[in-house]
Design an enzyme around this catalytic site. Structure first.
Site, PDB file in Angstrom:
ATOM      1  N   CYS A 125      21.272  68.334   9.796  1.00 52.58           N
ATOM      2  CA  CYS A 125      20.406  67.329   9.817  1.00 52.58           C
ATOM      3  C   CYS A 125      18.845  67.952  10.057  1.00 52.58           C
ATOM      4  CB  CYS A 125      20.752  66.301  10.630  1.00 52.58           C
ATOM      5  SG  CYS A 125      20.060  64.798   9.981  1.00 52.58           S
ATOM      6  N   GLU A 132      30.127  66.420  12.430  1.00 51.56           N
ATOM      7  CA  GLU A 132      30.577  66.124  13.633  1.00 51.56           C
ATOM      8  C   GLU A 132      31.422  64.807  13.258  1.00 51.56           C
ATOM      9  OE1 GLU A 132      26.327  65.032  14.402  1.00 51.56           O
ATOM     10  OE2 GLU A 132      27.599  66.349  13.234  1.00 51.56           O
ATOM     11  N   HIS A 151      26.043  65.006   8.547  1.00 49.68           N
ATOM     12  CA  HIS A 151      26.651  65.319  10.013  1.00 49.68           C
ATOM     13  C   HIS A 151      28.002  65.505  10.177  1.00 49.68           C
ATOM     14  CE1 HIS A 151      23.031  63.856  12.775  1.00 49.68           C
ATOM     15  NE2 HIS A 151      22.865  63.270  11.570  1.00 49.68           N
TER      16      HIS A 151
END
Length: 539
Positions: free
Chosen positions: A379, A516, A514
């Protein structure tokens, strides 16, 4: 009809209700049940989207673009399943819905009260979250006795008697303190917490006892008797080497036996063999890799909860301990990148908002690029990758993101609003936040470039799907200059630049999304797995 397991907490917060709920859900899922998860947050904020990471921790983003509590991330990581916005709601959302309906005449002039209207809205939302599932595990945030939690307690109390509910089971997570001076564990805090629940009209059927020490059999018997539960319904929750061992600990204590009996689930036998194998690799791995984690919210590491967990997932699959070297980007500005990152096998620059520590992140990116160290920018980390390259390779003096310098002569990163204007109203799932910004939220497709690290990481997939939470985008006006100088765009989404890589670098990837948010213990995110693997094998 759906059956419901309600998880409440007593004595104090941070006892692990979320991990308890996720662990119970995981065991039931591995026993073949269709399990849903729900987190109820009693705070009055509509959602955590405008809350500081230092105040609340990470904002987790669902695939349908909801900004939710970080416990939803735990649910996804444990159950290896994507949940939607219906899996989290707050007091703010409940009251907003009721007030909007009242303003529109939906209650036909009735006096609006907590009972039945607010409680009715809560029950409706719980049932909506349970639709299509055999079992819904509901975690109630906060602690029994909190004034803001009372309407939610009343709602779940009423659901015991609801004819549309197939069954309910109440789990209470509480603290068993050890008084060192007396050399004794104390059950009174738990007894008082259970008494408070009973006063509300809820009798817990299971006690999850959080303790630093194992509970003696006599103590467990006393606890069961004083809390009016069966002895096999007092379950120890000791401090674990990893949160992923909690389901295994619960399984060893046969936690599903009283749940299955009460809810008439029949025989439940979870297959946790793969899970157990991964847990053992987390606890006793063969290898080790050091990742320099460059961030700006290090005072509360919960701000990066999904990312730190994703690194653990990758390490488990590579049979290696991922040792995180926490590096404050502001400290880099003072002491230099080499001083703080010299011993790292890989460098990760995380996301964030605001200009504090930005120049430190840029220095970390330059250090990784120049010294050929495996790098992953996420990001803001990806956006600053473009800024660093523009300044130090293209020689564009003053290059920046307009987030940090509105008058920059070279706006490498600009507001999504500008892109929407230029693209003639491109259809993107955007969200106008109350604080005035447009966010790109939720899951989007990303087309990968043939021969790229990105496509290789995702096992040759031409199109991948990842989640976003940001309001700035890479400026395509500089794409040709960047690519001519060796920074290649390797991922695109509806014309937006999603990922960049550097030619000649052993492993360098910046991603706008993102990754994750889609990483789970059993299925780690491919880009994070590839980054950790590259760091592990770096020369």
């Amino acid at each position: 009809m759906t059956k419901y397991i309600f998880v409440t907490g007593g004595v104090l917060s941070s006892l692990g209700k979320g991990i308890t709920a996720a662990s119970v859900g995981t065991l039931l899922k591995h026993a073949g049940k269709n399990v849903g998860m729900l987190k109820i947050d009693p705070y009055i904020n509509v959602d955590p989207g405008t809350m500081s990471p230092l105040e609340h921790g990470e904002v987790f983003v669902t695939k349908d673009g909801a900004e939710t509590d970080l416990d939803i991330g735990n649910y996804e990581r444990f159950l290896d399943k994507s949940f939607l916005k219906t899996s989290n709601f707050t007091t703010g959302q409940v009251y907003s819905s009721v007030i909007e309906r009242e303003r529109a005449g939906g209650y036909l002039g009735q006096t609006i009260q907590v009972v039945p209207h607010i409680v009715g809205e809560i029950v409706k939302r719980i049932k909506e979250a349970g639709e299509g599932h055999d079992i819904l595990v509901v975690e109630l945030g906060g602690t029994v006795g909190d004034i803001e939690g009372l309407p939610f307690m009343e709602a779940i109390r009423q659901m015991k008697h609801d004819e549309e509910v197939a069954g309910t089971f109440f789990v209470h997570v509480t603290l068993i303190p050890y008084i060192k001076a007396a050399g004794e564990m104390k059950s009174k805090p738990t007894q008082h917490s259970v008494q408070e629940l009973r006063r509300i009209g809820i009798t817990p059927q299971m006690i999850i006892a959080r303790s630093e020490n194992a509970l003696p059999k006599t103590f467990k018997k006393k606890l069961a008797m004083s809390c009016d539960v069966s002895p096999d319904s007092v379950v120890e929750a000791l401090d674990a080497a990893t949160i992923y061992d909690v389901p295994m600990s619960f399984l060893r204590q046969n936690i599903l036996k009283p749940i299955a009996k009460e809810l008439e689930l029949g025989e439940v036998a979870p297959d946790m063999q793969e899970w157990d194998s991964l847990v053992k690799k987390i606890v006793q791995p063969k290898g080790k890799v050091v990742i320099g984690f460059v961030g700006k919210y290090l005072a509360l590491k919960e701000s990066y909860k999904s990312l730190t967990e994703a690194l653990i997932h990758a390490g488990a699959h590579l049979d290696s301990r991922v040792e995180i070297c926490w590096v404050d980007s502001e400290e880099i500005e003072e002491r230099g990148a080499q001083t703080l990152l010299n011993d790292c096998d890989g460098i990760l620059v995380a996301g964030g908002f605001g200009n504090r520590g930005v120049e430190g992140k840029i220095q970390a990116i330059e250090y990784a690029r120049v010294n050929k160290i495996p790098y992953l920018g996420i990001c803001l980390g990806m956006q600053l990758t473009l800024v660093e390259y523009a300044r130090n390779v293209l020689g564009l003096e003053g290059a920046n993101s307009i987030e940090f310098d509105e008058n920059t002569p070279h706006p490498m990163i600009y507001l999504i609003d500008n892109f929407l204007d230029q693209s003639g109203g491109m259809q993107l799932r955007t969200h106008q936040s109350p604080m005035g910004g447009t966010l790109r939220l939720g899951e989007y497709p990303c087309d990968t470039k043939e021969g790229s690290l990105l496509r290789q990481a995702y096992n040759g997939q031409k199109t991948i799907y990842e989640r976003h939470r940001h309001r700035y985008e890479a400026n395509p006006a500089y794409r040709e200059q960047l690519e001519n100088a060796g920074m290649i765009v390797t991922g695109e989404s509806n014309g937006l630049i999603e990922t960049v890589e550097i030619q000649g670098h052993p492993w360098f990837l910046g991603v706008q999304f993102h990754p994750e948010f889609t990483s789970r213990l059993q299925t780690p995110n491919p880009s994070i797995l590839a980054f950790v693997n590259a760091s592990l094998n770096a020369e």
